[in-house]
Structure formats: C-alpha cells, structure tokens
Enzyme design. Sequence first.
Site, mmCIF file in Angstrom:
data_model
loop_
_atom_site.group_PDB
_atom_site.id
_atom_site.type_symbol
_atom_site.label_atom_id
_atom_site.label_comp_id
_atom_site.label_asym_id
_atom_site.label_seq_id
_atom_site.Cartn_x
_atom_site.Cartn_y
_atom_site.Cartn_z
ATOM 1 N N ASP A 202 28.637 -16.574 45.423
ATOM 2 C CA ASP A 202 28.414 -16.348 46.844
ATOM 3 C C ASP A 202 26.983 -15.821 47.025
ATOM 4 O O ASP A 202 26.532 -14.948 46.276
ATOM 5 C CB ASP A 202 29.412 -15.324 47.384
ATOM 6 C CG ASP A 202 29.292 -15.151 48.893
ATOM 7 O OD1 ASP A 202 29.905 -15.949 49.622
ATOM 8 O OD2 ASP A 202 28.575 -14.219 49.313
ATOM 9 N N ASN A 210 19.696 -16.825 58.053
ATOM 10 C CA ASN A 210 20.047 -17.674 59.192
ATOM 11 C C ASN A 210 19.740 -16.981 60.520
ATOM 12 O O ASN A 210 19.194 -17.588 61.451
ATOM 13 C CB ASN A 210 21.535 -18.024 59.148
ATOM 14 C CG ASN A 210 21.782 -19.419 58.578
ATOM 15 O OD1 ASN A 210 20.867 -20.229 58.483
ATOM 16 N ND2 ASN A 210 23.023 -19.687 58.193
ATOM 17 N N HIS A 215 18.375 -21.665 61.304
ATOM 18 C CA HIS A 215 19.261 -22.498 60.484
ATOM 19 C C HIS A 215 18.489 -23.459 59.592
ATOM 20 O O HIS A 215 18.974 -23.819 58.505
ATOM 21 C CB HIS A 215 20.231 -23.268 61.374
ATOM 22 C CG HIS A 215 21.273 -22.391 62.010
ATOM 23 N ND1 HIS A 215 22.323 -21.843 61.304
ATOM 24 C CD2 HIS A 215 21.411 -21.963 63.290
ATOM 25 C CE1 HIS A 215 23.072 -21.121 62.114
ATOM 26 N NE2 HIS A 215 22.542 -21.168 63.325
ATOM 27 N N ASP A 219 19.293 -23.820 55.752
ATOM 28 C CA ASP A 219 19.592 -25.087 55.068
ATOM 29 C C ASP A 219 18.689 -25.268 53.848
ATOM 30 O O ASP A 219 19.137 -25.738 52.792
ATOM 31 C CB ASP A 219 19.414 -26.262 56.024
ATOM 32 C CG ASP A 219 20.508 -26.328 57.076
ATOM 33 O OD1 ASP A 219 21.523 -25.617 56.916
ATOM 34 O OD2 ASP A 219 20.353 -27.098 58.040
ATOM 35 N N ASP A 245 28.061 -20.575 52.325
ATOM 36 C CA ASP A 245 27.171 -20.138 51.242
ATOM 37 C C ASP A 245 27.971 -19.825 49.982
ATOM 38 O O ASP A 245 27.592 -18.985 49.181
ATOM 39 C CB ASP A 245 26.358 -18.913 51.670
ATOM 40 C CG ASP A 245 27.219 -17.713 52.048
ATOM 41 O OD1 ASP A 245 28.438 -17.897 52.238
ATOM 42 O OD2 ASP A 245 26.678 -16.601 52.148
ATOM 43 N N ARG A 266 21.760 -15.788 34.352
ATOM 44 C CA ARG A 266 20.580 -16.623 34.631
ATOM 45 C C ARG A 266 20.585 -17.098 36.076
ATOM 46 O O ARG A 266 19.541 -17.137 36.736
ATOM 47 C CB ARG A 266 20.544 -17.823 33.684
ATOM 48 C CG ARG A 266 20.198 -17.481 32.241
ATOM 49 C CD ARG A 266 19.691 -18.719 31.500
ATOM 50 N NE ARG A 266 20.639 -19.824 31.552
ATOM 51 C CZ ARG A 266 21.572 -20.051 30.629
ATOM 52 N NH1 ARG A 266 21.679 -19.232 29.583
ATOM 53 N NH2 ARG A 266 22.386 -21.080 30.736
#
Length: 351
Positions: A202, A210, A215, A219, A245, A266
């Site tokens: 997440d 955002n 937006h 994106d 997300d 990583r």
Amino acid sequence: MAQKSPLIQLDGSALDVLLPMCVAVSPDGLIQRVSPSITKLYPEDELVGRPFLDVFDIVRPRRKINDYAALVEISGATLRLLFRGGKPIMMKGVLVENIGGGVLVNLSYGFHLVEAVAEYGLSNADFSPTDLAIEMLYLIESKTAVLSESRKLNQRLHGARVLAEEQASSDALTGLKNRRAMDVVLNNLAATSVPFGLMHVDLDYFKAVNDTLGHAAGDHVLKVAADILVEETRDCDTVARVGGDEFVLIFEDLVDAKRLMKIANRIVKHLEVPVEFEDKICRISGSIGFTTSDFYSHPDLDKMLSDADVALYASKHKGRACSTMVTKELLAAAAQARDQQGNPDAATIAQ
C-alpha cells in the site's frame, strides 16, 4: 450402302485451340508437333524430332510398348504417362490414329491438375475452353480466396479476443494485472499445489499527492510505483493493482521468508525516492505485509489475503515505510483485538 462420314481435317492453330495439350507422332514414332502448352512442361528441350517413347513413359496400360506398332495397338485406351526425366506428375491421355498418318496423343492432368498448375504456371489458355478443368480451377481459386479471407478474419478475431482478454485482466492505467487476473493466478496455484508468497503493498501519503498536486500527478506516481514493483519481481511472478494505491504481488514457488523480506525492503527503499512530475516533486513511501502458502496447513486464499492485510496495517502502525511478515503472534493479537473491541479498524487490530 452406308454413307461414309466426311473427313475432318484441322490446321495446327485450330488443333491448338481444341487440344492445347496434344502431341502428333509420325508413323516412324517421332514427335512431329506439340501444342504450345506442352512446351511449358519441357521448355528447355526441343521435343519435335525425338522419339515419342524416349520422351514419355507409358505407365498404363501395363504392357510393353516399345515401338510405333505397339502405340497403334492401344489406340482409344486411357493412358497414364510421365515425362522421362521431368517432374513426377502423372498425366492422363488418350491416343487415336491420325487421318494423315501417325497418331495424336491428347493429354490432361486428371487428379494432378492443381499440382501441375502450381508447378508449371499454367493458365486458362493452356486448356480447351470447354474443359471442365477450367471450371475446377475457378472453384479452387474461389475456395482459396475464401479460405484466405477466412484465415485473415480468424486472425483478426483471435487478435481481438486476445486483446479483449488482456483488457479484461489488465489495469488500464498501469498495465499491471487486475484483481480478476490475480484471482485466476491464485486459484491456479492453489489447484496445482504450487507454493507461493503473497505480498500486499500500500502506498503511503498517496492521498496527499492527489489532494495537493492533482490526479495527473497521482496517476504518474502510480505508474512509477508499478514499474518499481515489476522491476523487483521475476517474469514468473504476478503484480496486480487491486485498488487505488493497493497492489498484490504473487511469488510463484517462493516461500523463503528472508528472500521475501529482502524483496519487500528493496521495494520500500525505491518507493521512497522522490518522483518528479512536471515541475513538482511527489513524495510517497510504501507499507508491506506478506505471508506464504506454507504457513498454512491448508491454504485458504481469502484468509491469506486477509492475513497479509493485517500484516500490512501492522507496518502502517509501526510508522509506515516498512515490511511485516504474518506470524502466529500477529494473528493472535488481531483476533484478541476483534474479540475485545467488536469490529475495530485494521490499524487498531494491528496494535
């Protein structure tokens, strides 16, 4: 006294039209004349003047035919012939005596018509206008054209179907697999008893990107994050975007906790690298929870996803930008929190 039928004599040009594959043989067994279509079969050799039986091998009738007298004896019979030293294409023929002496041999290709047309480049001019071979050639040509168009249509339909399947199983923004594709992969692994690791990722602070930068910036960040996840996984692994997300990573035949933790670390490190968008800087991080199929005696896909989600929110509670593996202790604490508080949110469960 019966009236005799009048003699019919044709010059060479008329004979070529009626019998475009005709060979005239003299009484001494030599080829006197060949129609133009015959020269396509033997374009490099001069046929006129050569013994007919040196040029043609009469396969049927199955009898020894080695001179002109033997040729005359098979007048009216159906012949099967091959060019000696030529292409092994069987021809069909019939031989009749010529009014002016000698014999005429009219040839055709019979069942080998299509093979001969392809081999010698024949056209409708090489056949009599009334020859049914012309009709068959048109039918074959029409069938070939129809089959060709059918193949093209099938290819287009196949391409459209593949594209539709890809679109149905892909996330439009990132190109990653979507939840539907993820379910298919998980079900296949479960059905074949292949061990696998399951990781839930997440993005931290994505909502702030955002809300403050727009937006379009969000994106862009999602695409960058998707690229990072793909780079840190193998070709045989699956990376799916399952929410705004949220991402799920499936590691086929990989259940080593240490290796999965290294991969997760990583990913966290790379997600913390600032992302440039136009003249703005976007900052996010990632929280990860993961589990493995061998952690369960009988893996349940819904429970694995739920457990990975619990581990994810444990990472959130630790301060984000870290990874947590599912353990019995973690799940026991989550179960105790549910019992004590009814239905708390995932962050509270993870405490």
